[in-house]
Write an enzyme that holds these catalytic residues in place. Structure first.
Site, PDB file in Angstrom:
ATOM      1  N   LYS A  35       0.849  -1.204   0.000  1.00  0.00           N
ATOM      2  CA  LYS A  35       0.000   0.000   0.000  1.00  0.00           C
ATOM      3  C   LYS A  35       0.879   1.247   0.000  1.00  0.00           C
ATOM      4  O   LYS A  35       2.086   1.156   0.209  1.00  0.00           O
ATOM      5  CB  LYS A  35      -0.927  -0.012   1.208  1.00  0.00           C
ATOM      6  N   ARG A 130      -8.871   0.416  16.005  1.00  0.00           N
ATOM      7  CA  ARG A 130      -8.853   1.147  14.736  1.00  0.00           C
ATOM      8  C   ARG A 130      -9.889   0.497  13.842  1.00  0.00           C
ATOM      9  O   ARG A 130     -10.993   1.003  13.707  1.00  0.00           O
ATOM     10  CB  ARG A 130      -7.442   1.109  14.152  1.00  0.00           C
ATOM     11  N   TYR A 255      18.234  29.566   5.622  1.00  0.00           N
ATOM     12  CA  TYR A 255      17.080  30.256   6.224  1.00  0.00           C
ATOM     13  C   TYR A 255      17.198  30.268   7.742  1.00  0.00           C
ATOM     14  O   TYR A 255      17.594  29.271   8.360  1.00  0.00           O
ATOM     15  CB  TYR A 255      15.787  29.530   5.871  1.00  0.00           C
TER      16      TYR A 255
HETATM   17  C1  LIG Z   1      -3.271  -4.217   8.499  1.00  0.00           C
HETATM   18  C2  LIG Z   1      -1.805  -4.097   8.229  1.00  0.00           C
HETATM   19  N1  LIG Z   1      -1.070  -5.208   8.108  1.00  0.00           N
HETATM   20  C3  LIG Z   1       0.264  -5.156   7.876  1.00  0.00           C
HETATM   21  C4  LIG Z   1       0.911  -3.952   7.751  1.00  0.00           C
HETATM   22  C5  LIG Z   1       2.395  -3.936   7.501  1.00  0.00           C
HETATM   23  O1  LIG Z   1       3.071  -3.388   8.597  1.00  0.00           O
HETATM   24  P1  LIG Z   1       4.660  -3.252   8.624  1.00  0.00           P
HETATM   25  O2  LIG Z   1       5.019  -2.304   7.554  1.00  0.00           O
HETATM   26  O3  LIG Z   1       4.948  -2.728   9.972  1.00  0.00           O
HETATM   27  O4  LIG Z   1       5.202  -4.606   8.370  1.00  0.00           O
HETATM   28  C6  LIG Z   1       0.190  -2.775   7.876  1.00  0.00           C
HETATM   29  C7  LIG Z   1       0.875  -1.478   7.768  1.00  0.00           C
HETATM   30  O5  LIG Z   1       0.559  -0.475   8.290  1.00  0.00           O
HETATM   31  C8  LIG Z   1      -1.213  -2.844   8.123  1.00  0.00           C
HETATM   32  O6  LIG Z   1      -1.950  -1.736   8.249  1.00  0.00           O
END
Ligand SMILES: Cc1ncc(COP(=O)(O)O)c(C=O)c1O
Length: 360
Positions: A35, A130, A255
């Protein structure tokens, strides 16, 4: 070099990291989390570089569609699921697996019959608060999804860990206990472990691992780097020196006039700034690799440039065009994240659109 700043992506390191992850849980399958543009590494190219992944996970429908349009045929899981009937139909069209974390999604699936449902992942909220069904609601959701006709090809179980990067493991153990209690007797493959769950203090188990950060060679822990976990960094954010200046003792740089030369200084101006995704709050002294040697950042990060103190004799050869690594092997992105008071996830995801990604 035709480009100044670029993020060089090492496909070999991606595959190496996947193999290291597999050694942590032999027999488990790996859902590669890609993602957010594969944490800044390029969504499609990352998935294409990982033919060994058992599936891919994305947050949003659009991300999954991009993968299918580039010919990825492996299973794709939508981690946030769908929220409308139209999205459900689109998810079916692209053959996505769905996380189901809310009663509304169960209703949408029930209302869509006789459309065949996809493989489903029931998400259980074991303490993150969440997404997910609260433990006491899991059995009912499982039963309703199991009663769908036509039946889904699989109903699996997952949860997400809030504190797996913390050494004491207290919260993780509590989450695992809630998960076990709420799913006892339910059939279906299980997925719990993110990167910190895979490499952390508490053995987490599960049939499917869900690594994101580790694939990219980066550690989620407060200390150390991915190298300590046997991983190799995938992204190297590289640029070059575009000017060299002599700054007399007592004068300031940048800056806010925050950095003052304590002696006559030689300053390299480097093409990288917050417009490329460098955090603006990196302090003076943050390490920057110039021609492979570390030199200190001086003064504020501006939109397109930083200044680096190359007064030391070992930097005498630094000139316009000298290559610079902002993060990669050394300094590691974890080091920069700590200097900026943030986590490496944020730095990787924040690499901006004007930075071309170069797969090597
Ligand atoms: C539901 C879920 N699974 C797995 C992951 C992967 O996590 P990581 O990058 O800490 O391995 C994420 C990342 O935020 C997530 O939201």
């Amino acid at each position: 070099m035709s480009r100044l700043i670029r993020a060089v992506i090492d496909g070999g390191a991606l595959r190496h990291n996947l193999e290291v992850i597999r050694t942590r849980a032999p027999g488990a399958r790996v859902m590669a989390v890609v993602k957010a543009n594969a944490y800044g590494h390029g969504l499609e190219q990352t998935a294409l570089a990982l033919p060994g992944a058992d599936s891919f996970a994305v947050a949003r429908l659009e991300e999954g569609v991009r993968l299918r349009e580039r010919g990825i045929s492996a299973p794709i899981v939508l981690l946030e699921g769908i929220f409308t009937d139209e999205q459900l139909r689109e998810a079916r069209r692209y053959d996505f697996e769905l996380v189901v974390h809310d009663a509304l999604q169960v209703e949408l699936l029930a209302a869509a019959a006789p459309l065949e449902p996809p493989a489903l992942w029931i998400k259980i909220d074991t303490g993150m608060n969440r997404l997910g069904f609260r433990p006491e609601a899991v059995r009912q959701a499982h039963q309703r999804l199991g009663a769908l006709r036509p039946a889904p090809p699989a109903i699996r179980l997952m949860t997400h860990l809030a504190c797996a990067d913390e050494p004491d493991g207290e919260m993780t153990r509590a989450q695992l206990a809630r998960f076990q209690a709420s799913t006892r007797g339910l059939t279906g493959a299980v997925s719990i472990a993110n990167t910190a769950g895979i490499f952390g203090a508490v053995p987490v188990g599960g049939d499917w691992l869900r690594p994101g950060l580790a694939l990219y060679g980066v550690s989620p822990f407060a200390r150390g780097t991915g190298r300590d976990l046997g991983l190799r960094p995938v992204m190297s954010l590289e640029t070059a020196v575009i000017a060299i200046r002599s700054v007399p003792r007592g004068e300031t740089v940048g800056y806010g006039a925050l950095w003052r030369a304590q002696r006559d200084a030689r300053i390299a101006i480097v093409a990288a700034g917050y417009g490329d995704g460098l955090p603006r709050n990196l302090p003076s002294g943050t390490p920057v690799a110039i021609a492979g040697r570390i030199a200190p950042l001086c003064g504020r990060v501006s939109m397109d440039m930083i200044a680096v103190d190359v007064s030391a004799a070992e930097h005498a050869a630094v000139a316009v065009g000298t290559p610079v690594v902002l993060w990669g092997e050394d300094p590691a992105v974890e080091t920069l994240a700590r200097a900026a008071g943030t986590i490496p996830y944020e730095l990787l995801c924040a690499v901006s659109q004007r930075v071309p990604l170069e797969l090597r």
